[in-house]
Design an enzyme around this catalytic site. Structure first.
Site, mmCIF file in Angstrom:
data_model
loop_
_atom_site.group_PDB
_atom_site.id
_atom_site.type_symbol
_atom_site.label_atom_id
_atom_site.label_comp_id
_atom_site.label_asym_id
_atom_site.label_seq_id
_atom_site.Cartn_x
_atom_site.Cartn_y
_atom_site.Cartn_z
ATOM 1 N N GLY A 1 56.287 10.204 -90.083
ATOM 2 C CA GLY A 1 57.497 9.560 -89.563
ATOM 3 C C GLY A 1 57.157 8.610 -88.435
ATOM 4 O O GLY A 1 57.911 8.473 -87.465
ATOM 5 N N TYR B 1 72.262 19.407 -89.798
ATOM 6 C CA TYR B 1 71.164 19.045 -88.896
ATOM 7 C C TYR B 1 70.811 20.224 -87.999
ATOM 8 O O TYR B 1 69.648 20.608 -87.869
ATOM 9 C CB TYR B 1 71.583 17.836 -88.056
ATOM 10 C CG TYR B 1 70.572 17.378 -87.031
ATOM 11 C CD1 TYR B 1 69.444 16.669 -87.416
ATOM 12 C CD2 TYR B 1 70.774 17.631 -85.673
ATOM 13 C CE1 TYR B 1 68.521 16.225 -86.477
ATOM 14 C CE2 TYR B 1 69.862 17.191 -84.729
ATOM 15 C CZ TYR B 1 68.738 16.489 -85.135
ATOM 16 O OH TYR B 1 67.835 16.060 -84.190
#
Length: 318
Positions: free
Chosen positions: A8, A143
């Protein structure tokens, strides 16, 4: 920590962290892991190695680890809170199945692993003021659910397999280098852009909505310092509360108006973001991080605002 894989690497945290580690560990291989469509560019591409590493592909992770003799993996692949609510199955796949892939590669290759948690790991039944290090965690967003599961799974691999897992619970992060990416706290980045562009800022969360926030340079320091900490002093691992500042939209607007008096603010509440924000802490107690590995922030709201406006002004040509 010498040879590091950052999965990422082109995201909000990853792009800054990759460059920080390349400056601080010039003798090491700091590998920018990315997926097609999110390729590193400019200095991020030119200053060190880059590899296609999809967190959902364990083989790609293992190949990069072996090729560069990686000793530490930063797992920064995730969908942020508001985006995750739109794509919950995708969020679970990236954040949970991806983590399993990383932990298995780490177990087989002796790597340390950093997987950030978040204030999103807490929920409406958590104490909101001076939120304790160890407290109830019952989040109401996908999340948050994945962040709690991430903490538990990372601890499991430490206790079961002795994988050196560590992490911090990041507050909302404010940065001038990358654009907001679908997080509940992103309004605190967007408002600086609006101020410098002379645009009215339309805030998606209500006045009086307090959330923990942190300037990116402090967040990067925390991500590095926790991995460099003496493991014998860590009573906690996954995950440490870290804090810097807490404010609501009116307070950040007032801080900006000291330097950009023309800033205009109005509210159009996003029910999804407001619901998430209302379930998160106003301010976390980070005393365990301070005691166990010496955490201390460098920026408050005013010093961050001055630095943000200066750097964004240069970026926007203002």
């Amino acid at each position: 920590m010498k040879n590091v894989l950052i999965i990422g690497s082109t995201g909000q945290i990853g792009s800054d962290l990759t460059m920080k580690l390349r400056r601080e560990i010039p003798e090491g291989a700091i590998v920018a892991g990315y997926i097609p469509g999110f390729e590193p560019k400019g200095e991020l591409l030119e200053s060190g190695p880059a590899e296609v590493v999809n967190v959902c592909d364990g083989k790609q992770i293992a190949e990069a680890v072996k090729k560069y003799k990686v000793d530490t993996i930063y797992n920064l692949a995730a969908l942020l809170s508001a985006t995750a609510e739109k794509f919950p199955l995708k969020a679970w796949d990236i954040q949970m199945n991806g983590l399993i892939n990383i932990l298995e590669v780490a177990r087989e290759n002796g790597c340390a692993v950093f997987t950030p948690s978040s204030i999103g790991a807490f929920g409406p039944s958590t104490p909101h003021v001076n939120t304790p290090q160890d407290t109830i965690q019952r989040p109401k967003s996908i999340y948050g659910v994945t962040k709690v599961a991430t903490e538990l799974l990372s601890d499991y691999y430490f206790f079961k397999y002795a994988v050196d897992t560590r992490s911090v619970r990041f507050p909302g992060l404010i940065s001038y280098t990358t654009l907001p990416g679908g997080g509940t706290t992103d309004y605190a980045v967007e408002i600086y852009y609006a101020a410098l562009k002379g645009e009215e800022f339309v805030c998606p969360v209500a006045a009086g909505t307090y959330m923990d926030m942190m300037y990116m340079p402090d967040a990067l320091r925390a991500a590095v310092e926790i991995m460099q900490a003496d493991p014998s002093k860590l009573k906690h691992r996954n995950s440490f509360n870290i804090a810097s500042m807490s404010f609501d939209p009116e307070e950040i607007a007032a801080a900006i108006r000291k330097y950009v008096p023309s800033l205009k603010l109005r509210y159009e509440i996003d029910p999804v973001r407001q619901h998430i924000a209302d379930s998160w802490p106003d301010k976390m107690d980070d005393s365990c991080a301070r005691e166990e590995w010496g955490w201390a922030p460098s920026y408050d709201l005013d010093s961050m605002t001055q630095d943000m406006l200066r750097h964004l002004g240069e970026k926007l040509g203002k």
